[in-house]
Design an enzyme around this catalytic site. Structure first.
Site, PDB file in Angstrom:
ATOM      1  N   LEU A 111       0.885  -1.160   0.000  1.00 24.95           N
ATOM      2  CA  LEU A 111       0.000   0.000   0.000  1.00 24.95           C
ATOM      3  C   LEU A 111       0.925   1.212   0.000  1.00 24.95           C
ATOM      4  CD1 LEU A 111      -2.696  -0.961   2.666  1.00 24.95           C
ATOM      5  CD2 LEU A 111      -2.952  -0.962   0.188  1.00 24.95           C
ATOM      6  N   ASP A 112       0.629   2.206  -0.834  1.00 26.87           N
ATOM      7  CA  ASP A 112       1.549   3.330  -0.920  1.00 26.87           C
ATOM      8  C   ASP A 112       1.537   4.158   0.370  1.00 26.87           C
ATOM      9  OD1 ASP A 112      -0.354   5.574  -1.136  1.00 26.87           O
ATOM     10  OD2 ASP A 112      -0.812   4.767  -3.121  1.00 26.87           O
ATOM     11  N   PHE A 113       2.448   5.095   0.446  1.00 29.22           N
ATOM     12  CA  PHE A 113       2.730   5.849   1.676  1.00 29.22           C
ATOM     13  C   PHE A 113       1.472   6.471   2.282  1.00 29.22           C
ATOM     14  CE2 PHE A 113       4.462   9.812   3.732  1.00 29.22           C
ATOM     15  CZ  PHE A 113       5.140   9.175   4.763  1.00 29.22           C
ATOM     16  N   THR A 115      -1.771   5.682   1.442  1.00 27.65           N
ATOM     17  CA  THR A 115      -2.941   4.794   1.470  1.00 27.65           C
ATOM     18  C   THR A 115      -2.978   4.023   2.781  1.00 27.65           C
ATOM     19  OG1 THR A 115      -2.919   4.563  -0.931  1.00 27.65           O
ATOM     20  CG2 THR A 115      -4.101   2.884   0.304  1.00 27.65           C
TER      21      THR A 115
END
Length: 248
Positions: A111-113, A115
């Site tokens: 999951l990106d930073f 999210t």
């Protein structure tokens, strides 16, 4: 069916052992073996070699592998947290949130930073590989909030598909929840896929949460908190991707 006698060596392919230990994927393990990085009982391993993880000394880059019990953790990843075990920039990582777990566990996907949401972490390498493989179509469900109002047909447009620079992408299901909010289910996990899909349609995402991974939801979890999976959940996950319930 013949049963192994107690004390009888149970040999497995070396790349499978390395993956099951949570060190890497089977494919990368094969590359390690081919590069001479793996030793079994002091001898350099070769592709096709088999070993018994309970009896043989297996080393990678001179360090003996310690076979830990398998652990399965569901984390509610908060925003502004890296989905890595270490960040050279000093930013918070998911490893910081699960320090009470003695075994070294790894995120299943990313999951990106910014999210937040459901993130499975485990040292079960075989399960990780299959959960991420497109062949098994594991569902990931998101709720996205956008900067601009969404048209009534946004769900249909996401299911029909969007052209991205690395190929088309489409949602399995999608439904508009409000003027600026949409729920969508995907079975792929390309980098920033939800944000890129909505951005391509002219609706930049300002907040994104993954509310479900496979059948695992955030019920009972607050941001930054985690729980161990129940044995029945582990069995169900393994069945979902065609793995046996007990894999020695």
């Amino acid at each position: 069916m013949m049963m192994a006698l107690e004390g009888t060596p149970v040999e497995q392919k070396l790349q499978k052992i390395l993956a099951a230990a949570g060190l890497t994927s089977r494919r990368k393990a094969e590359a390690w073996i081919a590069a001479g990085r793996v030793r079994v009982n002091g001898a350099v391993a070769v592709l096709g070699m088999r070993a018994d993880p309970k009896r043989d000394v297996i080393e990678v880059d001179g360090r003996q592998i310690q076979f830990s019990p398998r652990r399965y953790v569901l984390l509610y990843k908060p925003p502004r947290t890296m989905t890595t075990l270490y960040d050279p920039g000093g930013r918070p990582t998911v490893r910081d949130l699960v320090r009470d777990v003695r075994e070294r566990i790894y995120p299943v996907g990313r999951l990106d930073f910014m999210t937040e949401g459901a993130l499975l972490m485990t040292n079960d390498g075989d399960l990780t590989v299959r959960l991420l493989h497109p062949r098994y179509g594991v569902e990931k469900e998101y709720i996205a909030t956008t900067r601009t109002p969404l048209p009534p047909d946004i769900g249909d447009r996401l299911v029909t598909g969007v052209s991205l620079d690395d190929g088309p992408a489409r949602a399995l299901r999608a439904v508009r929840l409000g003027e600026r909010k949409v729920r969508l289910v995907l079975t792929e996990g390309r980098r920033h896929i939800v944000r890129r899909m909505l951005d391509a349609l002219g609706h930049p995402v300002v907040h994104l949460i993954r509310v479900r991974f496979a059948f695992l939801t955030l019920a009972g979890l607050a941001p930054g908190r985690w729980r161990h999976l129940e044995p029945a959940e582990v069995r169900r996950l393994r069945r979902l991707v065609g793995l046996p319930e007990m894999d020695g």
